[in-house]
Design an enzyme around this catalytic site. Structure first.
Site, PDB file in Angstrom:
ATOM      1  N   ARG A  68     -85.265 142.671 164.840  1.00 19.07           N
ATOM      2  CA  ARG A  68     -86.332 143.502 164.263  1.00 19.07           C
ATOM      3  C   ARG A  68     -86.629 143.126 162.808  1.00 19.07           C
ATOM      4  O   ARG A  68     -87.600 143.597 162.238  1.00 19.07           O
ATOM      5  CB  ARG A  68     -85.950 144.976 164.358  1.00 19.07           C
ATOM      6  CG  ARG A  68     -85.863 145.444 165.821  1.00 19.07           C
ATOM      7  CD  ARG A  68     -85.547 146.899 165.925  1.00 19.07           C
ATOM      8  NE  ARG A  68     -86.624 147.682 165.318  1.00 19.07           N
ATOM      9  CZ  ARG A  68     -86.501 148.942 164.950  1.00 19.07           C
ATOM     10  NH1 ARG A  68     -85.358 149.561 165.105  1.00 19.07           N
ATOM     11  NH2 ARG A  68     -87.518 149.579 164.416  1.00 19.07           N
ATOM     12  N   CYS A  69     -85.789 142.279 162.224  1.00 22.23           N
ATOM     13  CA  CYS A  69     -85.928 141.907 160.816  1.00 22.23           C
ATOM     14  C   CYS A  69     -86.700 140.590 160.697  1.00 22.23           C
ATOM     15  O   CYS A  69     -86.323 139.583 161.310  1.00 22.23           O
ATOM     16  CB  CYS A  69     -84.539 141.760 160.193  1.00 22.23           C
ATOM     17  SG  CYS A  69     -84.530 141.038 158.555  1.00 22.23           S
ATOM     18  N   SER A  70     -87.759 140.588 159.889  1.00 19.17           N
ATOM     19  CA  SER A  70     -88.563 139.376 159.745  1.00 19.17           C
ATOM     20  C   SER A  70     -87.764 138.233 159.121  1.00 19.17           C
ATOM     21  O   SER A  70     -87.939 137.072 159.499  1.00 19.17           O
ATOM     22  CB  SER A  70     -89.823 139.655 158.928  1.00 19.17           C
ATOM     23  OG  SER A  70     -89.486 140.049 157.614  1.00 19.17           O
TER      24      SER A  70
END
Length: 122
Positions: A13-15
């Protein structure tokens, strides 16, 4: 620790995590993906990675997260005597661990949030 392959401690979910993973793919690096929120590190694993990073647990703590604020972590003491408290908290609340962390089989490691850090382990 990495059993012959590079390992990325990753949150999909983390860019920043997705960018690091894509860079590993583009560079043709064989790696194992550890979704550390689902498979949190043990205290021993976290100590090993911290040693490889050359950092202390407070250096990789996301103190702006709500959980860290609730615990008052930004005000916690940061001495060698306090290291275990920080590590225990990160193990219990892996969301507070900065990401992504890339560890290579030769013992190099980086919190690969920017291009320079990522290149150091490619």
């Amino acid at each position: 620790m990495t059993s012959g392959k590079t390992q990325i401690w990753h949150n999909p979910r983390c860019s920043k995590s997705r960018t690091a993973k894509a860079a590993l793919d583009e560079a043709g690096v064989e790696y194992t993906e550890r979704r550390y929120l689902d498979d949190p590190p043990t205290a021993a694993e976290l100590r090993t990675v911290l040693d490889q990073l050359g950092l202390q647990p407070w250096d990789i703590t996301r103190t702006s997260e709500a959980e860290a604020k609730e615990l008052g972590m930004s005000g916690w003491s940061r001495t060698p005597a306090d290291r275990d408290q920080w590590i225990d908290t990160l193990v219990a609340t892996p969301k507070l661990i900065q990401r992504p962390i890339v560890v290579t089989p030769d013992g190099r490691a980086a919190v690969a949030r920017d291009e320079r850090s990522l290149k150091s382990v490619l």
